[in-house]
Design an enzyme around this catalytic site. Structure first.
Site, PDB file in Angstrom:
ATOM      1  N   GLU A 184      23.946 -20.249 -17.620  1.00 25.29           N
ATOM      2  CA  GLU A 184      23.275 -21.551 -17.557  1.00 25.29           C
ATOM      3  C   GLU A 184      22.821 -21.931 -16.149  1.00 25.29           C
ATOM      4  O   GLU A 184      23.252 -22.959 -15.599  1.00 25.29           O
ATOM      5  CB  GLU A 184      24.182 -22.641 -18.139  1.00 25.29           C
ATOM      6  CG  GLU A 184      24.484 -22.429 -19.606  1.00 25.29           C
ATOM      7  CD  GLU A 184      25.157 -23.630 -20.279  1.00 25.29           C
ATOM      8  OE1 GLU A 184      25.621 -24.529 -19.559  1.00 25.29           O
ATOM      9  OE2 GLU A 184      25.200 -23.652 -21.516  1.00 25.29           O
ATOM     10  N   GLU A 395      26.373 -19.126 -26.895  1.00 29.14           N
ATOM     11  CA  GLU A 395      27.325 -20.225 -27.074  1.00 29.14           C
ATOM     12  C   GLU A 395      26.758 -21.214 -28.080  1.00 29.14           C
ATOM     13  O   GLU A 395      25.563 -21.493 -28.087  1.00 29.14           O
ATOM     14  CB  GLU A 395      27.556 -21.023 -25.780  1.00 29.14           C
ATOM     15  CG  GLU A 395      28.343 -20.334 -24.713  1.00 29.14           C
ATOM     16  CD  GLU A 395      28.585 -21.237 -23.493  1.00 29.14           C
ATOM     17  OE1 GLU A 395      28.585 -22.475 -23.638  1.00 29.14           O
ATOM     18  OE2 GLU A 395      28.757 -20.689 -22.406  1.00 29.14           O
TER      19      GLU A 395
HETATM   20  C1  NOJ Z   1      28.185 -24.429 -21.740  1.00 28.22           C
HETATM   21  C2  NOJ Z   1      28.988 -23.861 -20.624  1.00 28.22           C
HETATM   22  O1  NOJ Z   1      28.579 -22.544 -20.387  1.00 28.22           O
HETATM   23  C3  NOJ Z   1      30.473 -23.898 -20.907  1.00 28.22           C
HETATM   24  O2  NOJ Z   1      31.130 -23.565 -19.736  1.00 28.22           O
HETATM   25  C4  NOJ Z   1      30.849 -25.267 -21.427  1.00 28.22           C
HETATM   26  O3  NOJ Z   1      32.231 -25.393 -21.574  1.00 28.22           O
HETATM   27  C5  NOJ Z   1      30.128 -25.520 -22.726  1.00 28.22           C
HETATM   28  N1  NOJ Z   1      28.712 -25.522 -22.453  1.00 28.22           N
HETATM   29  C6  NOJ Z   1      30.454 -26.845 -23.392  1.00 28.22           C
HETATM   30  O4  NOJ Z   1      30.008 -27.892 -22.616  1.00 28.22           O
END
Ligand code: NOJ
Length: 491
Positions: A184, A395
């Site tokens: 990200e 994710e």
């Molecule tokens: C994306 C992130 O990569 C991760 O670290 C985070 O915990 C999740 N989103 C949830 O917010």
């Protein structure tokens, strides 16, 4: 498989070989923050400084204790029957000051071997159990030493990141075939360097996100080229980076100005990073012109959005082997002219973004409004905008508050609907979706929200020093989906 008695419900079977995964990240689960010679990273520093920037000033010094309890995590992975597990390497556990030079100069084999052995064991255990590792090189936890030298704000980090990436490819790439360089970059650029919500905690409105995005894109591309020229032939793996992206729809679908606003919002959220890498080495034209115009009004001599040189564009273009996207929620957009007095990258695009109030939130006050259909729209957008790439959803998840009930029936319903949308994306929209990773395997340290926001398939009892893991109902249900390679649903 038994067919449901409900007429319009059928078995939605996924393509053979579809990857069913779960994900974690080093700082969020490992703990062992100073164990065995690990160097400090920016989150260690940030959380230790207190100052109420993190829920109840919590830290991840211990977190899920995964550094000492890998076997317990492996048990969960096996219980679920995951085909893939995504985790990140702690950069400063491997290279305490972030540079490969440090270890070589000191010849400090002890430090080097501790970090490497931990990850070697994880990788070997996963493979021995038929689970494919997907490894993220960097998930928000920059070594503090590098931040002290300017971190992502300086161009010098591009070489340092490349050296780290080469070190990891060389050390683990004989067994790891799926790599994410940077997790990200878009969230990191905005939350850390634009708004100062993440470490180093210093806002740089109007410039921070663009400046650091620029260096992250170059760092990723350089690492991809290193893999391509030095490792690919022998290791035969794939390298990409993982973008956060909401789906952003026009508030009024019939309004042309809202449609344009939604496009600009998608350009800032996703295309700013994805277009240079997947299309032509350069930022979206609409962003270049918006930021240039706003910068001029604000008295800047040149645009706050930096430019790539022609050589950089050639390096960046095509520097990814698959498209990795992380989806959590959807927003609506409408045109809203911003004043030049508002110096803020998010204000450069003349858009107001908001959720539909009728959408449920996963947990009180959460930013995650549950919109499973948004994921299908996003996948179609990626297919159409980026020439039908192979896509992994690296994710997706829904948090519960603390305490979180083990019977999370409602949350599983969100997952179920989401998986149904994936099926539609594959079969109706013909998106080349190859995998889906739930965030997260375990409840863990959710950045500024600490342990108050629980994304795990497994509940972790953080009050118990043994940190026991217990499956939520969602874990039991997800295991069935994996076993059946599909779900009951309707189209
Ligand atoms: C994306 C992130 O990569 C991760 O670290 C985070 O915990 C999740 N989103 C949830 O917010």
């Amino acid at each position: 498989m038994a067919f449901s008695s409900t007429l319009n419900h059928e078995e939605l079977t996924f393509p053979e070989g579809f990857c069913w995964g779960a994900a974690t990240a080093a700082y969020q689960v490992e703990g062992g923050w100073d164990a065995d010679g690990k160097g400090p990273n920016v989150w260690d520093t940030f959380t230790h400084q207190g100052g109420d920037r993190v829920f109840r000033n919590q830290t991840a010094d211990v977190a899920c204790g995964s550094y000492a309890r890998w076997e317990e995590d492996l048990k969960c992975i096996k219980q679920l029957g995951l085909t893939h597990y995504r985790f990140s390497l702690s950069w400063s556990r491997l290279l305490p000051d972030g540079t490969t030079g440090f270890i070589n100069q000191k010849g400090n084999c002890f430090l080097k071997i501790e970090g490497i052995d931990y990850y070697n064991k994880m990788i070997d255990d996963l493979l021995a159990n038929g689970v494919t590792p997907m490894v993220t090189l960097y998930h928000f936890d920059l070594p503090q030493h590098l931040e002290d030298q300017g971190g992502w704000k300086t161009g010098a980090i591009v070489e340092v990141f490349d050296a780290y990436a080469q070190f990891c490819f060389g050390t683990f790439g004989d067994r790891v075939k799926l790599w994410i360089t940077i997790n990200e970059p878009n969230v990191l650029a905005f939350c850390a360097y634009e708004k100062g919500l993440f470490p180093p905690g210093i806002p740089n409105p109007g410039t921070g996100a663009y400046q650091t995005a620029h260096n992250m894109i170059k760092a990723h591309a350089k690492a991809w080229h290193s893999y391509d020229s030095l490792f690919r032939k022998k290791q035969n793996g794939q390298v990409s980076l993982a973008f956060f992206s909401p789906w952003i729809a026009p508030a009024n679908p019939a309004s042309v100005t809202d449609q344009e606003a939604a496009k600009r919002a998608m350009a800032l959220a996703l295309d700013l990073f994805a277009k240079p890498i997947f299309i032509d080495g350069d930022y979206p034209a609409v962003l270049k012109s918006q930021v240039a115009a706003m910068s001029k009004k604000q008295g800047y001599l040149s645009s706050r959005l930096p430019e790539f040189t022609e050589e950089e564009k050639r390096m960046i273009k095509g520097s990814a082997d698959f498209f990795a996207v992380q989806y959590y929620t959807t927003r609506l957009a409408k045109h809203h002219e911003n004043s030049e007095k508002e110096l803020n990258c998010l204000k450069d695009i003349d858009v107001e973004i908001f959720p539909d109030p009728s959408w449920q939130v996963s947990q009180q006050d959460s930013w995650i409004h549950v919109v499973p259909w948004g994921l299908r729209k996003l996948l179609k957008y990626i297919k159409d905008t980026y020439n039908n790439p192979v896509i992994y959803i690296t994710e997706n998840g829904f948090p519960q508050g603390d305490p979180a009930p083990l019977d999370d029936t409602q949350r599983w319903e969100y997952f179920r609907q989401t998986i149904q949308e994936l099926y539609k994306a594959i079969h109706l929209d013909e998106v080349s979706l190859q995998g889906y990773y739930v965030w997260s395997l375990l409840d863990n340290f959710e950045w500024t929200e600490g342990y108050s926001s629980r994304f795990g398939l497994y509940c972790v009892d953080f009050d118990n020093p043994d940190l026991p893991r217990t499956p939520y109902k969602s874990a039991v249900e997800y295991a069935k989906v994996i076993q059946n390679n599909g779900i009951k649903g309707s189209l």
